[in-house]
Enzyme design. Structure first.
Site, PDB file in Angstrom:
ATOM      1  N   THR A 116       4.393   5.264   4.245  1.00 46.84           N
ATOM      2  CA  THR A 116       3.901   6.637   4.329  1.00 46.84           C
ATOM      3  C   THR A 116       5.061   7.539   4.690  1.00 46.84           C
ATOM      4  OG1 THR A 116       2.359   8.142   5.454  1.00 46.84           O
ATOM      5  CG2 THR A 116       3.261   6.357   6.770  1.00 46.84           C
ATOM      6  N   GLN A 168       0.413  10.080  10.786  1.00 45.37           N
ATOM      7  CA  GLN A 168      -0.388   8.995  10.245  1.00 45.37           C
ATOM      8  C   GLN A 168       0.175   7.643  10.651  1.00 45.37           C
ATOM      9  OE1 GLN A 168      -0.604   9.775   5.979  1.00 45.37           O
ATOM     10  NE2 GLN A 168      -2.682  10.552   6.218  1.00 45.37           N
ATOM     11  N   CYS A 217     -12.850  22.475  -3.594  1.00 46.47           N
ATOM     12  CA  CYS A 217     -12.535  21.150  -4.126  1.00 46.47           C
ATOM     13  C   CYS A 217     -13.789  20.427  -4.611  1.00 46.47           C
ATOM     14  CB  CYS A 217     -11.793  20.320  -3.079  1.00 46.47           C
ATOM     15  SG  CYS A 217     -10.050  20.782  -2.905  1.00 46.47           S
ATOM     16  N   ASP A 268       0.866  -1.179   0.000  1.00 48.47           N
ATOM     17  CA  ASP A 268       0.000   0.000   0.000  1.00 48.47           C
ATOM     18  C   ASP A 268       0.904   1.231   0.000  1.00 48.47           C
ATOM     19  OD1 ASP A 268      -1.894   1.942   0.319  1.00 48.47           O
ATOM     20  OD2 ASP A 268      -2.716   1.176   2.206  1.00 48.47           O
ATOM     21  N   TRP A 327      -3.761   6.375   7.354  1.00 49.68           N
ATOM     22  CA  TRP A 327      -3.987   5.903   8.725  1.00 49.68           C
ATOM     23  C   TRP A 327      -4.255   4.391   8.781  1.00 49.68           C
ATOM     24  CZ3 TRP A 327      -6.029  10.724   7.200  1.00 49.68           C
ATOM     25  CH2 TRP A 327      -5.501  11.829   7.890  1.00 49.68           C
TER      26      TRP A 327
END
Length: 411
Positions: A205, A210, A367, A181, A186
């Site tokens: 990450t 996180q 957004c 991943d 998180w």
């Protein structure tokens, strides 16, 4: 002088709808023909802000609202920005505004030169804000990316679960497979793939906040033997994986690094493997990223057009087994986030000041409007080394375990 320039610019821009502007001296002007049901009103509090709008309108509007130098009637960001976007034409703006935008676009390779050090700093700017903030407006699994609304009336929790089920189905993941991943956030996707599909997951990450919370969540789920989360740049990985997933990370890669990114996916992916890359993208020609978004929200970020991604995928040698375009799903997601942010305003005020709150509400609003009013969507690329790594139709996504998973998610 600047009021004259501003009025000329607005007269060219606002053709439909109605915009009322109150200037620092108290005088007012109206623009537009009043058609279309769109109305907005703003008050510009000082001459410096008026000048800034004439020179760099995107940046100045966001900054002016954040700082309280631009007052939007009824605090209705939606109506004002929607009116601007619906009327948007580059030729409505002065030559110097267009020149700045062209220059920023041409400098994209420099602006988005996200080497490992800069990437770490860019991630920290946004994702190392307090975890408490994100817990106030995200779903319980802390999915900070586009959900999948099989039904527009679904709850945010159900739509995010459906997104993960949809991705897992495209990955054709099976118990015991090693999955990577990239940009694990998180830990929600990693936990889902390990707990519900039996995968062994490595997640990387660049966000310390996180990572710390994700590791706590993995431990609470009792999945330490199946999930390995690391503070690591994906470019430093050198081990093979049966499956690779990356959700909402490609937007942070940057134009100069698409070849590196897709080549790395190709290198790490097993010969029989499948990868799923989920990213915001443009369905229109490339254009410069919002200067305000780059400065205050996502430094180094860029929303690519399909024409900018396809060549890098081709050069990687991977098969593009499928491309799915999710339209309006992210608009629905962002609307949920803004509603939750507003509903927890008392808690938000304990964490951040009024300027930050205005900045965050402006960010979420502009957004979702980008997905509703501009050529912005979400792409899901299904990639493989072999042409027959996945079935040759999409029928498998809507039958058997995939449908069962989607139904469970919606319940």
């Amino acid at each position: 002088m600047w009021q004259t320039v501003f009025e000329t610019m607005m007269s060219r821009l606002v053709r439909t709808g109605s915009l009322r502007v109150t200037y620092p001296d108290g005088s007012t002007s109206r623009f537009g023909d009043g058609s279309g049901g769109l109305e907005a009103a703003v008050k510009i509090r000082d001459e410096a802000t008026l000048r800034a709008i004439c020179l760099r309108p995107d940046l100045a509007l966001g900054e002016g609202y954040m700082d309280g130098r631009i007052e939007i009637e009824f605090d209705d960001i939606d109506s004002l920005v929607r009116l601007v976007l619906r009327n948007w034409r580059d030729d409505a703006f002065p030559l110097w505004v267009r020149a700045v935008n062209r220059t920023r676009f041409k400098l994209g390779n420099f602006i988005q030169k996200n080497d490992p050090r800069r990437s770490r700093a860019n991630v920290a700017h946004h994702y190392d804000l307090s975890n408490e903030l994100y817990q106030l407006f995200l779903d319980q699994d802390l999915q900070y990316s586009c959900a999948y609304f099989a039904d527009p009336t679904m709850s945010l929790e159900a739509a995010q679960a459906a997104k993960k089920a949809h991705i897992a189905a495209k990955l054709r993941i099976e118990p015991g497979m090693r999955a990577l991943d990239i940009g694990c956030g998180w830990g929600g996707m990693a936990i889902t793939l390990a707990r519900d599909w039996g995968a062994k997951v490595v997640g990387v990450t660049l966000s310390e906040n996180q990572l710390a919370l994700a590791q706590q969540r993995v431990a609470a789920a009792g999945l330490q033997d199946r999930i390995d989360l690391r503070l690591q740049d994906y470019r430093l990985l050198d081990e093979p994986f049966d499956r690779i997933v990356s959700v909402g990370m490609l937007e942070h890669v940057g134009l100069p690094h698409y070849d590196t990114y897709f080549s790395k996916v190709s290198e790490l992916l097993d010969p029989d493997g499948v990868a799923l890359i989920h990213t915001i993208g443009r369905t229109g020609p490339p254009m410069a990223q919002s200067e305000w978004i780059n400065r205050y929200i996502f430094p180094g970020g860029y929303v690519p057009s399909l024409s900018e991604l396809a060549p890098a995928v081709e050069r990687s040698g991977l098969w593009n087994a499928d491309i799915e375009v999710l339209r309006l799903h992210y608009a629905l997601t962002l609307r949920h986030w803004l509603a939750r942010f507003d509903s927890h305003m008392d808690a938000v005020k304990k964490l951040y000041d009024a300027r930050f709150i205005r900045m965050w509400r402006y960010y979420l609003t502009v957004c979702y409007l980008a997905f509703e009013e501009q050529k912005q969507a979400v792409f899901q690329f299904q990639l493989a080394h072999k042409r027959d790594a996945v079935p040759i139709t999409r029928d498998y996504l809507y039958s058997g375990t995939a449908v069962s998973a989607d139904r469970r998610a919606a319940e």
